[in-house]
Design an enzyme around this catalytic site. Structure first.
Site, PDB file in Angstrom:
ATOM      1  CD  GLU A 280      65.350 -93.571  62.357  1.00  0.00           C
ATOM      2  OE1 GLU A 280      66.004 -93.896  61.364  1.00  0.00           O
ATOM      3  OE2 GLU A 280      65.265 -92.397  62.768  1.00  0.00           O
TER       4      GLU A 280
ATOM      5  CG  ASP B 250      65.694 -92.124  54.620  1.00  0.00           C
ATOM      6  OD1 ASP B 250      66.353 -91.075  54.670  1.00  0.00           O
ATOM      7  OD2 ASP B 250      66.169 -93.238  54.911  1.00  0.00           O
TER       8      ASP B 250
END
Length: 401
Positions: A154, A170
């Site tokens: 990210e 996640d």
């Protein structure tokens, strides 16, 4: 919409300082005020995985100048997504051919807040709803990406520089290292596992009693694909929903008779909040004695997801307190230290029932830093690189061993 770390670490302006306790304000302040960040910067993708399958890259995110969602091609040109549908419609093919094993490919990344996905062996499946992009959700056995080996990093690139992180919020999957080259030619990296760390994490989860082995997902041919986060473990039934009840109950009992002090900003030690449980609710007061926010007793899902009963809005009061609470629950330090956050990693994860997923991942990182849960940046234990005047970014695909 993009989720997980993009919702906080990659926030703009004040949100960044709030999430990281002021650390990025200090970092940004050291960058030359006149140094203009270009519209795109190069990102070098190096394939050290040792795998022979083709690699596919994706740069998906939100264009900061317009707020539009879309994707960027290899040259850094942004393309907004077309309108989606209900049911979701196929997204345009945004894939970029990645480097072969032992090779490097350089792309350009524009000013986005988004994700760099990479997959091995086959392209990923993305769809569009009327609300935007549908992200992969491999906790769902029918997700079209369930049997694809993939992962993502990210980032945000804006006028104040680059923030780039690795993440296991996640899932823990195909390993990689992120890096940034500064204007002076020096580099910073994050997210690298120790030698043997990939299999080390998986083996440690298999050996951990209490259902933690159930987080590991495999393909029908037996290939290990990933380990789900404990949030998804609870949601799918891989972990019992009551797994944290005893610890949470003991925290609530402790602070029914004593005070929990939260100092959420690393650069503002004078801002403190005092928490006491009354009537089953944890109330926080400011220095004047006024109640500023309250929390009902959370469940495992709220703790592991840092959401629901531990929601953390991007404000200056509830969000910072909630982030601190969430970190204390994950690291199980709330019974041993009434002054939070507890920044000393030596005391983390000492309870028999704790976030063993995050504990194991941190233990296998080369520098001990990771994003094992959403607010692992509390106390600066996150796998993040930042520079206010970046010359180049990098993502290195590491071996699965």
């Amino acid at each position: 919409m993009l989720r997980t770390l993009t919702r906080k670490v990659m926030a703009m302006g004040l949100g960044i300082a709030t999430a990281l306790g002021g650390s990025l304000l200090a970092t940004g302040a050291s960058s030359p005020a006149h140094a203009a960040v270009p519209d795109t910067i190069p990102m070098t993708i190096t394939n050290n995985s040792g795998r022979g399958e083709p690699v596919y890259l994706y740069n998906l995110g939100t264009e900061l100048s317009t707020g539009r969602q879309g994707w960027a091609d290899a040259g850094g040109t942004f393309h907004p997504w077309p309108a989606g549908g209900n049911p979701p419609t196929p997204a345009p093919d945004a894939s970029i051919p990645g480097p072969a094993a032992g090779q490097t490919r350089t792309i350009r990344v524009p000013k986005l807040s988004g994700r760099i996905y990479f997959s091995y062996g086959q392209k990923m499946v993305f769809r569009l709803t009327t609300g935007g992009l549908v992200q992969p959700a491999v906790q769902n056995p029918t997700d079209p990406n369930r049997n694809i080996l993939f992962n993502w990093s990210e980032y945000t690139l804006n006028q104040d520089g680059l923030w780039l992180n690795s993440t296991q919020v996640d899932m823990f999957s195909a390993p990689y290292t992120v890096g940034v080259q500064r204007a002076d030619g020096g580099t910073a990296t994050a997210g690298r596992l120790r030698p043997g760390g990939y299999t080390g994490v998986l083996n440690a989860l298999r050996a951990q009693p209490g259902g933690w082995a159930n987080l590991i997902q495999t393909r029908p041919d037996g290939t290990v694909l990933r380990a789900l986060s404990p949030l998804y473990g609870v949601e799918t039934g891989a972990l019992p929903a009551t797994i944290l009840d005893d610890y949470i109950n003991r925290v609530w009992q402790k602070y029914s008779g004593s005070t929990l002090t939260v100092t959420p900003f690393g650069d503002r030690p004078d801002i403190k909040y005092s928490g006491r449980v009354s009537g089953g609710v944890l109330h926080f007061t400011n220095s004047s004695g006024a109640v500023v926010t309250s929390f009902h007793k959370p469940d495992a899902s709220s703790v592991f997801g840092c959401h629901r009963l531990l929601d953390a809005p991007n404000d200056q009061v509830r969000g910072p307190i909630s982030r601190t609470l969430c970190a204390g629950f994950h690291r199980t330090t709330l019974l041993t230290n009434p002054n939070q956050p507890d920044s000393g990693a030596a005391g983390f994860y000492r309870e028999p029932v704790t976030d063993h997923y995050s504990r194991i991942i941190h233990a296998h990182m080369a520098d001990g830093k990771a994003y094992g849960f959403a607010f692992d940046d509390v106390g600066h234990h996150e796998s993040l690189v930042h520079d206010g005047n970046p010359r180049q970014a990098s993502v290195t695909l590491d071996p699965l061993n």
